[in-house]
Each structure stands twice: as C-alpha cells, then as structure tokens.
Design a protein around this motif. Structure first.
Motif: not given
Length: 279
Positions: A174-202
């Motif tokens: 059993n494991r849980t992934r935790f995120l460190l959240l901040q405000n500010g500019a998007v970083s381009g460095e790291g081994d993982v990137a996260s995105l979220a999106f909605s589509l124009h239509q279903n």
C-alpha cells in the motif's frame, strides 16, 4: 521568512510525514507546517496565498485517485506541482480498549477502504465511521473502550492508545503519492509531467486523438484518470501523467501543449517535476 506549508491535520497524519519528507528533499530548513481540516482547505491555503506550499495526497495504489484533490487542481489554474513523493502506508488499529470490545472503527474514508478486508474478517460487526483524517480519528477514540482508530502506529504513544493490531491494511504494498503544490511559473524540468484537459465535445475519437498526440511524441503515459466536469452528464475532465526522458524536456512539453491545445476546450499544465519513492 520560513516557508509555510499546509497539510491535512492534525499532527501525526501521513500528510504531515509526507510534508516533512518533501521539505527535506527541497532543502527547506525550519518550515512552518500549517495543519488544515479537510483536503479542500489544504489546497485553498496555497491557492489564496495563506501558505507558500501545500502537500496533498493525489493517488493511492489500492484506492486510486483522491477525487477531492483532482477536482481542486482543476478549479485552481494557478497551481503548479513542484515535486512528488511516494510514501509507504502501514495502518495500525489503535484504541484504549481491547479488540473483542470494539464496536466502532473511525478513520479517513480512504484508510477505511484500504483496510476493508481486514475489518470484515476481524471486526465484522463494527460500525465504520469517517473522520477528517487518520490523526483526527486517533484523537477522537482516546479514552473510549469500544472505539478504535485506523491510523499510523506512531500515534499510539502520542494519544495514549494501545496498538491492537499492525499492519491492518489489506495490501502489503500500500502506497500513496503526495504532491508539493505551489503557485508560480510552470517548471520544465523533472521526470514526470502532469496535465489536465477537457475536450471540445463528446464525439467519437476525440479522446483517442488527444492521447495519440502524446504517443506521437514518444511519451509514455503513466496515468490517466477522468472526473466529471460537473457541468453536464457525460462530460469529463482527464488527468494525465507522462514520463519524461530526462533530456529536451522543456522542448517536448512545449510541443505537447502545442499539439493538445487545438483538441481541448481547456488545457492545464501543472509542470514537470521530480518524483521520489521512500521506503
């Protein structure tokens, strides 16, 4: 000024442990940890500037995504992910009474779900009651002979409780992934990137087209999860994690955003970040 870091309180939660681990990884000395009541409150503390950072659970290996955090990330477009850490979760059953006298078990809903098999076998008649956090559950059962809490075993000493059983989680890994959240500019460095999106239509093929844009860049998608848009039935928001090759990451992410933008109604980029696994 020391960095203020919001986490799901009170003291003794897995969120606090993750916050301390993330601060060490970030080389932040003497942070001020701010305990919050409720996951939404944790995110709001960083979104409105009351804290410089927030630490939140986003995914569990047994129960999947933490929906309150996914919804909050979509709500606050100014948030960025600075770092992630994967924490092993080992639950204990704590009480002031004995195992055969327990009729109520309290904990965070995620923790109750992660221990549902053990509870069904050992305490089949017990009523399961939700609490705002595992540490709050331990505080609430203190002094009771018929109540027990599922929480980190370290809380037994802090709250004057006995450890009735350990571990009680159904899955050893059993494991849980935790995120460190901040405000500010998007970083381009790291081994993982996260995105979220909605589509124009279903529409047929709309999601496949968006996912193909990720595949065309040779990026491996390590996670995808959907949440209702809350606007109408059948409309969803998609959360995606992609693994980065360790070189040309900024260029790849820019190309990915360029490819996805015309396919999406809304596109949020939470940045690239390092992810660590703690044992």
């Amino acid at each position: 000024m020391p960095m203020r870091v919001a986490f799901l309180g009170p003291e003794g939660t897995y969120g606090e442990r993750a916050a301390r681990s993330l601060m060490k990884l970030e080389d932040i000395e003497n942070p001020v940890l701010v305990a919050c009541s409720g996951l939404r409150s944790v995110v709001e503390h960083v979104a409105d500037g009351r804290c410089e950072s927030a630490v939140v659970p986003v995914e569990n290996s047994v129960e999947g995504g933490v929906t309150a955090i996914l919804d909050a990330l979509w709500s606050y477009s100014n948030l960025r992910i600075r770092r992630a850490v994967v924490l092993p979760i080992r639950h204990a059953l704590l009480s002031s009474g004995s195992l055969d006298g327990i009729s109520e078990v309290l904990s965070h809903p995620q923790a109750l779900a992660q221990c549902s098999g053990w509870l069904a076998r050992h305490l089949p008649q017990a009523v399961l009651l939700p609490a705002s956090s595992t540490a709050e559950a331990a505080r609430m059962v203190r002094g009771s002979r018929f109540r027990a809490a599922i929480a980190d075993r370290s809380l037994a000493g802090q709250q004057g409780l006995q450890e009735l059983a350990y571990p009680v989680n159904d899955v050893a890994g059993n494991r849980t992934r935790f995120l460190l959240l901040q405000n500010g500019a998007v970083s381009g460095e790291g081994d993982v990137a996260s995105l979220a999106f909605s589509l124009h239509q279903n529409a047929p093929g709309a999601l496949i087209e968006a996912l193909q844009a990720i595949g065309d860049l040779g990026l491996n998608m390590s996670r995808i999860e959907s949440r209702p848009s809350k606007r109408e039935l059948g409309e969803y928001v998609f959360f995606v994690d992609v693994e980065l090759p360790g070189q040309r990451t900024s260029e790849l992410l820019e190309r990915l955003s360029t490819s996805l933008q015309p396919l999406c109604e809304h596109l949020l980029h939470f940045g690239a970040y390092p992810s660590s696994v703690l044992e």
